[in-house]
Enzyme design. Structure first.
Site, mmCIF file in Angstrom:
data_model
loop_
_atom_site.group_PDB
_atom_site.id
_atom_site.type_symbol
_atom_site.label_atom_id
_atom_site.label_comp_id
_atom_site.label_asym_id
_atom_site.label_seq_id
_atom_site.Cartn_x
_atom_site.Cartn_y
_atom_site.Cartn_z
ATOM 1 N N LYS A 144 58.567 -55.538 20.248
ATOM 2 C CA LYS A 144 59.893 -56.092 20.595
ATOM 3 C C LYS A 144 60.619 -55.149 21.553
ATOM 4 C CE LYS A 144 63.468 -55.338 17.722
ATOM 5 N NZ LYS A 144 64.680 -54.773 18.332
ATOM 6 N N ASN A 145 60.604 -53.865 21.260
ATOM 7 C CA ASN A 145 61.389 -52.904 22.037
ATOM 8 C C ASN A 145 60.754 -52.522 23.367
ATOM 9 O OD1 ASN A 145 63.325 -53.068 20.123
ATOM 10 N ND2 ASN A 145 62.914 -51.089 19.188
ATOM 11 N N ARG B 75 72.317 -56.424 21.196
ATOM 12 C CA ARG B 75 72.923 -55.373 21.994
ATOM 13 C C ARG B 75 71.991 -54.881 23.112
ATOM 14 N NH1 ARG B 75 72.861 -50.630 21.341
ATOM 15 N NH2 ARG B 75 75.053 -50.472 21.351
ATOM 16 N N CYS C 174 77.399 -51.570 15.581
ATOM 17 C CA CYS C 174 76.631 -52.452 14.703
ATOM 18 C C CYS C 174 76.529 -51.752 13.352
ATOM 19 C CB CYS C 174 75.247 -52.716 15.293
ATOM 20 S SG CYS C 174 74.222 -51.256 15.253
ATOM 21 N N ARG D 241 76.881 -46.862 18.361
ATOM 22 C CA ARG D 241 75.985 -47.256 19.441
ATOM 23 C C ARG D 241 76.671 -47.215 20.816
ATOM 24 N NH1 ARG D 241 71.813 -50.151 17.097
ATOM 25 N NH2 ARG D 241 70.563 -49.509 18.900
ATOM 26 N N ASP E 212 63.085 -45.972 13.253
ATOM 27 C CA ASP E 212 62.863 -47.382 12.918
ATOM 28 C C ASP E 212 61.865 -47.558 11.782
ATOM 29 O OD1 ASP E 212 63.175 -48.725 16.298
ATOM 30 O OD2 ASP E 212 64.635 -47.992 14.843
ATOM 31 N N ILE F 269 69.162 -39.644 13.909
ATOM 32 C CA ILE F 269 69.421 -40.417 15.126
ATOM 33 C C ILE F 269 70.709 -41.240 15.007
ATOM 34 C CG2 ILE F 269 68.498 -42.130 16.737
ATOM 35 C CD1 ILE F 269 66.801 -39.587 16.656
ATOM 36 N N ARG G 122 64.557 -61.202 13.756
ATOM 37 C CA ARG G 122 64.778 -60.623 15.084
ATOM 38 C C ARG G 122 63.617 -59.710 15.489
ATOM 39 N NH1 ARG G 122 69.734 -57.327 15.336
ATOM 40 N NH2 ARG G 122 68.867 -57.108 17.409
HETATM 41 C C1 EPZ Z 1 66.587 -47.990 20.799
HETATM 42 O O1 EPZ Z 1 67.974 -48.166 20.610
HETATM 43 C C2 EPZ Z 1 65.899 -49.052 19.965
HETATM 44 N N1 EPZ Z 1 66.289 -50.387 20.436
HETATM 45 C C3 EPZ Z 1 66.299 -48.879 18.496
HETATM 46 O O2 EPZ Z 1 65.585 -49.856 17.741
HETATM 47 C C4 EPZ Z 1 65.864 -47.485 18.051
HETATM 48 O O3 EPZ Z 1 66.275 -47.288 16.713
HETATM 49 C C5 EPZ Z 1 66.519 -46.434 18.959
HETATM 50 O O4 EPZ Z 1 66.170 -46.697 20.333
HETATM 51 C C6 EPZ Z 1 66.064 -45.025 18.624
HETATM 52 O O5 EPZ Z 1 64.668 -44.930 18.731
HETATM 53 C C7 EPZ Z 1 65.665 -50.880 21.541
HETATM 54 O O6 EPZ Z 1 64.808 -50.237 22.143
HETATM 55 C C8 EPZ Z 1 66.072 -52.250 21.975
HETATM 56 P P1 EPZ Z 1 69.310 -44.622 21.674
HETATM 57 P P2 EPZ Z 1 69.009 -47.407 21.601
HETATM 58 O O7 EPZ Z 1 70.101 -44.846 22.908
HETATM 59 O O8 EPZ Z 1 68.398 -47.204 22.918
HETATM 60 C C9 EPZ Z 1 73.238 -42.030 21.005
HETATM 61 C C10 EPZ Z 1 65.328 -51.565 16.186
HETATM 62 O O9 EPZ Z 1 65.452 -51.585 14.956
HETATM 63 N N2 EPZ Z 1 73.682 -42.543 22.319
HETATM 64 O O10 EPZ Z 1 67.956 -43.995 21.791
HETATM 65 O O11 EPZ Z 1 70.313 -48.126 21.500
HETATM 66 C C11 EPZ Z 1 73.150 -43.105 19.945
HETATM 67 O O12 EPZ Z 1 74.401 -43.308 19.325
HETATM 68 C C12 EPZ Z 1 66.345 -50.828 17.013
HETATM 69 O O13 EPZ Z 1 64.399 -52.108 16.839
HETATM 70 C C13 EPZ Z 1 74.890 -42.102 22.847
HETATM 71 O O14 EPZ Z 1 75.602 -41.314 22.234
HETATM 72 O O15 EPZ Z 1 69.159 -45.997 20.897
HETATM 73 C C14 EPZ Z 1 72.123 -42.558 18.993
HETATM 74 O O16 EPZ Z 1 72.765 -41.641 18.124
HETATM 75 C C15 EPZ Z 1 67.436 -50.216 16.156
HETATM 76 N N3 EPZ Z 1 75.285 -42.581 24.058
HETATM 77 C C16 EPZ Z 1 71.161 -41.781 19.894
HETATM 78 O O17 EPZ Z 1 71.879 -41.553 21.117
HETATM 79 C C17 EPZ Z 1 74.517 -43.475 24.779
HETATM 80 O O18 EPZ Z 1 74.913 -43.859 25.892
HETATM 81 C C18 EPZ Z 1 69.873 -42.514 20.235
HETATM 82 O O19 EPZ Z 1 70.218 -43.795 20.648
HETATM 83 C C19 EPZ Z 1 73.295 -43.909 24.217
HETATM 84 C C20 EPZ Z 1 72.892 -43.426 22.995
#
Ligand code: EPZ
Length: 430
Positions: free
Chosen positions: A22-23, A94, A118, A123, A307, A329, A399
């Site tokens: 999915k991702n 999102r 969320c 996020r 995840d 995370i 999802r």
């Molecule tokens: C991706 O989310 C995945 N989603 C998530 O999977 C996964 O849990 C996550 O990466 C971590 O591996 C998709 O790929 C669609 P991040 P993402 O940006 O990109 C902070 C699932 O269940 N951050 O890597 O949104 C954030 O708050 C989902 O399939 C900022 O502060 O996660 C977090 O603490 C859930 N500012 C950390 O970084 C930003 O601009 C990592 O988030 C972006 C992120």
């Protein structure tokens, strides 16, 4: 809303075909915005999130050829007439924020609803926004939308991520592909889904190097060409079903997967006592007797995946001994804890750490899913529990897990979906 009923206690035995990730599918679909040539994606998982993103792209004018259950989609963005991703669609998924980078790079303008927080955390998308500003985009945040303008195109920049961000890396990598000059993404995410996106972009004519490091180097090109790309296997679904074999004391053969995608998870599951044998594209997992405790800390790839945190917590609720699970995370990714405790688990949370004291067994109970991965951890617990577990709000499950009850029922699980009344007061996570 649908619910899923599980009568636990059956050891799972059989074969499960792993779907495309999915991702990976989500950013790959938005990559179609970078060119007017067709992008064909195969091994596409059939999931609600894919349908939602397809709606967002169609809203913009992308033509899609997607025969349901064909596991293939052809996208062609040769007539982008609406450069906006509306709130009503973005709130459902999102990851729609992934249209921002490619859209502003291709057309010089993009207006995307801020995805909002969320269940698992706030996020934010500040890294995405700051990176685009460094590439010369003018950013405006108003009325819950982010508007990005780059009428003269984007320019290459050196961008350092304060934290590893998967979609942040993907958004800015796609934007950089059409920028003038060279972009370096420093402290970039190394998740396999990011690498899969880069491989597809390179097939489309992008110039990207550094894929085996934490610094991606993208040299902008004028345009991209048509390509066909097979989406890599879903490593999170893979880890989930290995744990399904472990928690039920069963034996499962997972096909169309890739054991190298979970280099940290496999040793942890073997340490828990699950017997795992692998080939290039299969994983056989079986378990008899009791499970042993493990301690894990979630980290960016190649560390233990966040995840798969809820899932291993479910597994550890019936292990012999105590396990410590640290979530580094996301700030609120323990919503599955109270639900598992309703089933007789003994889990105590202090800050970002959960102490799981293994019990002899769990008891079935009505429980509620709160986000995608929490929902599947409740299914895992239900498969092992004594009696019936009914999981509500299973739209979270739909999802990210293709045909989950069919795949489990085919391996002997007593699991069925209870059709609920249609209603859309849904809350969306991740
Ligand atoms: C991706 O989310 C995945 N989603 C998530 O999977 C996964 O849990 C996550 O990466 C971590 O591996 C998709 O790929 C669609 P991040 P993402 O940006 O990109 C902070 C699932 O269940 N951050 O890597 O949104 C954030 O708050 C989902 O399939 C900022 O502060 O996660 C977090 O603490 C859930 N500012 C950390 O970084 C930003 O601009 C990592 O988030 C972006 C992120």
């Amino acid at each position: 809303m649908d619910r899923i009923s599980i009568i636990g206690g059956n050891p799972l035995k059989g074969t499960i075909r792993i779907s495309g990730a999915k991702n990976a599918a989500l950013p790959l679909m938005t990559a179609s915005l970078l060119t007017d040539q067709p992008l064909t994606l195969t091994n596409l998982p059939e999931l609600h999130d894919i349908e939602t993103l397809a709606q967002v792209l169609e809203h913009m004018g992308v033509s899609l050829t997607h025969v349901p259950s064909s596991h293939e989609i052809i996208l062609k963005a040769d007539d982008i007439h609406d450069k906006e991703a509306p709130y009503d669609l973005v709130r459902k998924m999102r990851a729609s924020i992934l249209v921002l980078g490619p859209l502003v790079a291709r057309t010089g303008y993009a207006r995307v609803s801020l995805p909002g927080g969320c269940a698992i955390g706030t996020r934010p998308i500040d890294f995405h926004i700051k990176g685009l500003e460094q590439m010369g985009a003018e950013i405006e945040l108003e009325a819950g939308y982010v508007t990005a303008r780059a009428p003269k195109g984007l320019k290459g920049a050196d961008i350092t991520f304060p934290l590893v961000s998967v979609t942040g890396t993907e958004n800015l990598m796609m934007a950089a592909v059409l920028a003038k000059g060279v972009t370096r993404l420093i402290n970039a995410a190394q998740e396999p889904e990011v690498t899969d996106l880069a491989h597809c972009l390179i097939k489309m004519g992008a110039k990207i190097t550094g894929l085996d490091s934490t610094t991606l180097i993208i040299e902008g090109v004028d345009s991209l060409k048509a390509a066909t790309h097979s989406i890599l296997p879903d490593r999170i679904e893979t880890g989930t079903y290995i744990m399904a074999a472990g928690i039920t004391g069963g034996s499962l053969l997972l096909t169309h997967t890739d054991p190298t995608l979970i280099p940290t998870v496999l040793p942890v599951l073997m340490q828990a006592g699950i017997k795992i044998t692998t080939t290039k594209d299969t994983i056989h997992a079986e378990h008899t007797g009791r499970l042993g405790p493990v301690d894990i800390t979630t980290e960016p790839y190649p560390g233990y995946a966040t995840d798969l945190q809820a899932q291993i917590m479910a597994l550890m609720t019936i292990a012999d001994g105590a396990s410590i699970i640290r979530e580094t995370i996301f700030e609120n990714r323990f919503m599955h804890v109270p639900e598992l405790n309703r089933m007789g688990a003994d889990i105590q949370v202090k800050g970002n750490t959960a102490l799981v004291r293994g019990k002899k067994f769990l008891k079935g109970a009505p429980v509620m899913a709160t986000d995608l991965r929490a929902s599947v951890s409740l299914v895992l617990a239900g498969l092992a529990a004594q009696g019936e577990t009914v999981v509500s709000r299973v739209y979270h499950l739909d999802r990210g897990y293709e045909k989950v009850e069919h795949k489990l029922r085919a391996c002997g699980a007593q699991i069925e979906r209870i059709q609920g009344e249609a209603s859309d007061d849904r809350t969306y996570a991740s």
